[in-house]
Design a protein around this motif. Structure first.
Motif, mmCIF file in Angstrom:
data_model
loop_
_atom_site.group_PDB
_atom_site.id
_atom_site.type_symbol
_atom_site.label_atom_id
_atom_site.label_comp_id
_atom_site.label_asym_id
_atom_site.label_seq_id
_atom_site.Cartn_x
_atom_site.Cartn_y
_atom_site.Cartn_z
ATOM 1 N N ASP A 103 0.850 -1.209 0.000
ATOM 2 C CA ASP A 103 0.000 0.000 0.000
ATOM 3 C C ASP A 103 0.871 1.239 0.000
ATOM 4 O O ASP A 103 1.169 1.769 1.062
ATOM 5 C CB ASP A 103 -0.930 -0.052 1.209
ATOM 6 C CG ASP A 103 -1.944 1.082 1.205
ATOM 7 O OD1 ASP A 103 -2.063 1.769 0.198
ATOM 8 O OD2 ASP A 103 -2.608 1.267 2.244
ATOM 9 N N MET A 104 1.228 1.774 -1.164
ATOM 10 C CA MET A 104 1.045 1.166 -2.455
ATOM 11 C C MET A 104 2.287 1.274 -3.318
ATOM 12 O O MET A 104 2.218 1.445 -4.515
ATOM 13 C CB MET A 104 -0.185 1.772 -3.161
ATOM 14 C CG MET A 104 0.017 3.225 -3.490
ATOM 15 S SD MET A 104 -1.366 4.090 -4.290
ATOM 16 C CE MET A 104 -1.977 3.014 -5.496
ATOM 17 N N LYS A 105 3.458 1.167 -2.669
ATOM 18 C CA LYS A 105 4.697 1.281 -3.451
ATOM 19 C C LYS A 105 4.790 0.168 -4.491
ATOM 20 O O LYS A 105 5.268 0.398 -5.606
ATOM 21 C CB LYS A 105 5.900 1.307 -2.529
ATOM 22 C CG LYS A 105 5.862 2.561 -1.647
ATOM 23 C CD LYS A 105 6.990 2.660 -0.662
ATOM 24 C CE LYS A 105 6.766 3.863 0.249
ATOM 25 N NZ LYS A 105 7.902 4.763 0.323
ATOM 26 N N GLY A 106 4.317 -1.034 -4.115
ATOM 27 C CA GLY A 106 4.312 -2.128 -5.094
ATOM 28 C C GLY A 106 3.477 -1.761 -6.307
ATOM 29 O O GLY A 106 3.862 -2.028 -7.452
ATOM 30 N N GLY A 107 2.345 -1.127 -6.069
ATOM 31 C CA GLY A 107 1.455 -0.728 -7.162
ATOM 32 C C GLY A 107 2.093 0.325 -8.064
ATOM 33 O O GLY A 107 1.981 0.261 -9.291
ATOM 34 N N LEU A 108 2.777 1.294 -7.453
ATOM 35 C CA LEU A 108 3.424 2.337 -8.258
ATOM 36 C C LEU A 108 4.561 1.749 -9.090
ATOM 37 O O LEU A 108 4.729 2.098 -10.268
ATOM 38 C CB LEU A 108 3.966 3.442 -7.342
ATOM 39 C CG LEU A 108 2.897 4.232 -6.579
ATOM 40 C CD1 LEU A 108 3.562 5.206 -5.611
ATOM 41 C CD2 LEU A 108 1.983 4.982 -7.534
ATOM 42 N N VAL A 109 5.328 0.848 -8.464
ATOM 43 C CA VAL A 109 6.454 0.216 -9.169
ATOM 44 C C VAL A 109 5.954 -0.538 -10.408
ATOM 45 O O VAL A 109 6.514 -0.410 -11.498
ATOM 46 C CB VAL A 109 7.214 -0.720 -8.190
ATOM 47 C CG1 VAL A 109 8.088 -1.710 -8.936
ATOM 48 C CG2 VAL A 109 8.045 0.112 -7.214
ATOM 49 N N ILE A 110 4.868 -1.301 -10.255
ATOM 50 C CA ILE A 110 4.400 -2.069 -11.424
ATOM 51 C C ILE A 110 3.735 -1.171 -12.457
ATOM 52 O O ILE A 110 3.798 -1.443 -13.644
ATOM 53 C CB ILE A 110 3.467 -3.244 -11.042
ATOM 54 C CG1 ILE A 110 2.184 -2.759 -10.380
ATOM 55 C CG2 ILE A 110 4.200 -4.256 -10.176
ATOM 56 C CD1 ILE A 110 1.133 -3.867 -10.227
ATOM 57 N N ALA A 111 3.118 -0.070 -12.017
ATOM 58 C CA ALA A 111 2.459 0.818 -12.989
ATOM 59 C C ALA A 111 3.494 1.460 -13.907
ATOM 60 O O ALA A 111 3.322 1.492 -15.133
ATOM 61 C CB ALA A 111 1.646 1.884 -12.263
ATOM 62 N N VAL A 112 4.575 1.972 -13.326
ATOM 63 C CA VAL A 112 5.601 2.611 -14.158
ATOM 64 C C VAL A 112 6.279 1.558 -15.037
ATOM 65 O O VAL A 112 6.534 1.777 -16.225
ATOM 66 C CB VAL A 112 6.610 3.383 -13.273
ATOM 67 C CG1 VAL A 112 7.741 3.952 -14.115
ATOM 68 C CG2 VAL A 112 5.890 4.517 -12.532
ATOM 69 N N ALA A 113 6.518 0.372 -14.468
ATOM 70 C CA ALA A 113 7.135 -0.707 -15.265
ATOM 71 C C ALA A 113 6.220 -1.140 -16.407
ATOM 72 O O ALA A 113 6.694 -1.456 -17.509
ATOM 73 C CB ALA A 113 7.461 -1.899 -14.362
ATOM 74 N N ALA A 114 4.908 -1.151 -16.156
ATOM 75 C CA ALA A 114 3.974 -1.545 -17.219
ATOM 76 C C ALA A 114 4.030 -0.534 -18.370
ATOM 77 O O ALA A 114 4.064 -0.923 -19.545
ATOM 78 C CB ALA A 114 2.550 -1.641 -16.658
ATOM 79 N N LEU A 115 4.072 0.762 -18.034
ATOM 80 C CA LEU A 115 4.131 1.790 -19.087
ATOM 81 C C LEU A 115 5.442 1.684 -19.868
ATOM 82 O O LEU A 115 5.458 1.808 -21.095
ATOM 83 C CB LEU A 115 3.976 3.183 -18.459
ATOM 84 C CG LEU A 115 2.595 3.462 -17.855
ATOM 85 C CD1 LEU A 115 2.623 4.737 -17.008
ATOM 86 C CD2 LEU A 115 1.529 3.583 -18.948
ATOM 87 N N GLU A 116 6.541 1.424 -19.163
ATOM 88 C CA GLU A 116 7.838 1.257 -19.846
ATOM 89 C C GLU A 116 7.828 0.014 -20.745
ATOM 90 O O GLU A 116 8.368 0.038 -21.859
ATOM 91 C CB GLU A 116 8.966 1.143 -18.815
ATOM 92 C CG GLU A 116 9.253 2.465 -18.117
ATOM 93 C CD GLU A 116 10.245 2.341 -16.960
ATOM 94 O OE1 GLU A 116 10.777 3.372 -16.528
ATOM 95 O OE2 GLU A 116 10.481 1.209 -16.482
ATOM 96 N N SER A 117 7.201 -1.043 -20.254
ATOM 97 C CA SER A 117 7.168 -2.288 -21.033
ATOM 98 C C SER A 117 6.306 -2.115 -22.285
ATOM 99 O O SER A 117 6.633 -2.639 -23.356
ATOM 100 C CB SER A 117 6.621 -3.429 -20.180
ATOM 101 O OG SER A 117 7.446 -3.615 -19.047
ATOM 102 N N LEU A 118 5.214 -1.378 -22.145
ATOM 103 C CA LEU A 118 4.367 -1.103 -23.311
ATOM 104 C C LEU A 118 5.160 -0.333 -24.360
ATOM 105 O O LEU A 118 5.140 -0.662 -25.551
ATOM 106 C CB LEU A 118 3.120 -0.302 -22.883
ATOM 107 C CG LEU A 118 2.068 -1.112 -22.106
ATOM 108 C CD1 LEU A 118 1.149 -0.198 -21.310
ATOM 109 C CD2 LEU A 118 1.243 -1.967 -23.080
ATOM 110 N N GLU A 119 5.876 0.692 -23.904
ATOM 111 C CA GLU A 119 6.701 1.494 -24.818
ATOM 112 C C GLU A 119 7.734 0.599 -25.518
ATOM 113 O O GLU A 119 7.919 0.666 -26.733
ATOM 114 C CB GLU A 119 7.398 2.603 -24.007
ATOM 115 C CG GLU A 119 8.508 3.350 -24.729
ATOM 116 C CD GLU A 119 8.000 4.484 -25.609
ATOM 117 O OE1 GLU A 119 6.806 4.836 -25.486
ATOM 118 O OE2 GLU A 119 8.798 4.993 -26.417
ATOM 119 N N ALA A 120 8.377 -0.267 -24.713
ATOM 120 C CA ALA A 120 9.408 -1.151 -25.284
ATOM 121 C C ALA A 120 8.829 -2.098 -26.325
ATOM 122 O O ALA A 120 9.530 -2.538 -27.229
ATOM 123 C CB ALA A 120 10.078 -1.951 -24.159
#
Ligand SMILES: [Zn+2]
Length: 406
Positions: free
Chosen positions: A137-154
């Motif tokens: 609550d909720m650093k894990g959520g923020l970490v995956i959200a930014v990683a998801a956006l980076e992965s989409l870009e990649a």
């Protein structure tokens, strides 16, 4: 994996699976930043780490100063008078021709004491679970959200997205409410990275929540010499507390509870002042207005004795609505195609999803990691959920971008 995914989607999912160690390292770094209790240096650092990565994706980043919080909410105003309310930050990436405009939101703050003993991510021997302040609550959520956006870009997917990072969700989002509502108007759907329920459930419906304060003022007098000329503020407050608590009707989804009380001077003085703070919750706005009116009806003023009532309905109810059901169904379809269960669950908790949806934005708000022990020194995260939930979020964003909400 599964044939339900297109080749492009499978590539995205595989890309995220390869990031597991990176996700754990990123989580470790953020958990070590003590962002509780408006701890400005840590909040600034955490905000900077995330926004620089969003900026690297092409997002425009702007900081929005926090609005003031009503000073009657706290016995000792927090932040202290003169302190700067925490900033919210908005990142936006507009993409010409992209379909659904997606607003992500998450909070940088935690409830944990920056000076406390619970300070870092501790991974269990089997590597599957970890504990740490804010890990779910909720650093894990923020970490995956930014990683998801980076992965989409990649992987060549460019969603039109906004991302609001606020710093005061755990204290009611009074400072960032105006930012959340203003941003909500520019998007088609809202996704919030609050932790999932322990079984991974998605929450699509929440109660409203409000704060109230009761202040009794009486007339002081010496209990032995002059008792009859005194008017007891504590007695007036006690009556009002009993009446306020009686507004609770859990079977109808109504909760009212006084949680903090102060008052009086000494046992030999008729008390001149007493105050109480409470919270009420309600299933829909008419219920909220009814409880609010009943509380205000407790106010009175007579010679030497009065009672004042203050309320603020800061988290509007988030009832089910068709567009949110559709968004949840889109998320459930993505989960099914990933072989993940994503049941719908119920909670009495509130979050920024209440604020976004109150501004008209269909929002689902438990897309973060799986974990538990929230708000306690036992807070834990299921580390496998970093990859699983990152994959789910990325696939959901990819499909919303390609197909819209349907
Ligand atoms: Zn939270």
């Amino acid at each position: 994996m599964t044939a339900r995914l297109s080749a492009d989607e499978q590539r995205l999912i595989d890309h995220i699976a390869r990031r597991r160690d990176q996700l754990v390292d990123d989580l470790r770094r953020h958990v070590a930043l003590p962002t509780g209790r408006n701890n400005t240096p840590a909040l600034d650092e955490a905000r900077g780490l995330f926004t620089s990565r969003l900026a690297a994706l092409g997002a425009l980043v702007s900081a929005v100063p926090g609005a003031p919080r009503p000073d009657w909410l706290d016995e000792a105003p927090d932040p202290a008078p003169g302190a700067v309310p925490p900033t919210a930050v908005c990142s936006r990436l507009s993409v010409a021709g992209a379909g659904c405009r997606i607003l992500l939101a998450g909070h940088l703050d935690t409830v944990h004491d920056p000076a406390g003993d619970f300070r870092e991510l501790t991974v269990a021997a089997d590597g599957r679970r970890a504990t740490g302040p804010g890990c779910a609550d909720m650093k894990g959520g923020l970490v995956i959200a930014v990683a998801a956006l980076e992965s989409l870009e990649a992987c060549g997917v460019r969603p039109a997205f906004g991302f609001v990072l606020n710093s005061d969700e755990e204290t009611g989002s009074f400072h960032s409410d105006h930012t959340l509502r203003a941003e909500a108007l520019a998007y088609d759907v809202g996704l919030i990275m609050e932790p999932a329920l322990p079984d991974g459930s998605l929450v699509i419906q929440r109660p409203g929540s409000a704060q109230f304060r009761l202040d009794a003022r009486g007339t002081p007098a010496h209990v032995g010499r002059d008792f009859t000329s005194g008017r007891s503020a504590i007695q007036a407050l006690a009556h009002a507390i009993t009446a306020a608590n009686a507004l609770a009707d859990p079977a109808r989804g109504r909760i009212a509870s006084v949680g903090v009380v102060t008052g009086g001077i000494a046992t030999n003085v008729v008390p001149p002042a007493a105050s109480a703070w409470g919270n009420f919750r309600y299933p829909a706005e008419p219920d909220g207005r009814e409880i609010d009116a009943a509380l205000h009806a407790l106010a009175f003023a007579q010679p030497g004795l009065c009672l004042a009532v203050r309320t603020v309905l800061n988290r509007p109810a988030k009832p089910r609505m068709p567009a949110t059901d559709l968004l949840a169904a889109t998320a459930q379809a993505a989960a099914r195609d990933l072989g993940q269960p994503l049941p719908l669950g119920v909670t009495g908790g509130v979050c920024d999803g209440n604020n976004l949806q109150a501004a008209g934005l269909p929002t689902i708000d438990t897309l973060g990691v799986r974990g538990g022990g929230l708000h306690t020194p036992q807070e834990w995260i299921d580390l496998d959920s970093l990859v699983e939930r990152c994959q789910l979020l990325a696939l959901l964003i990819a499909r919303l971008t390609r197909q819209g909400l349907r």
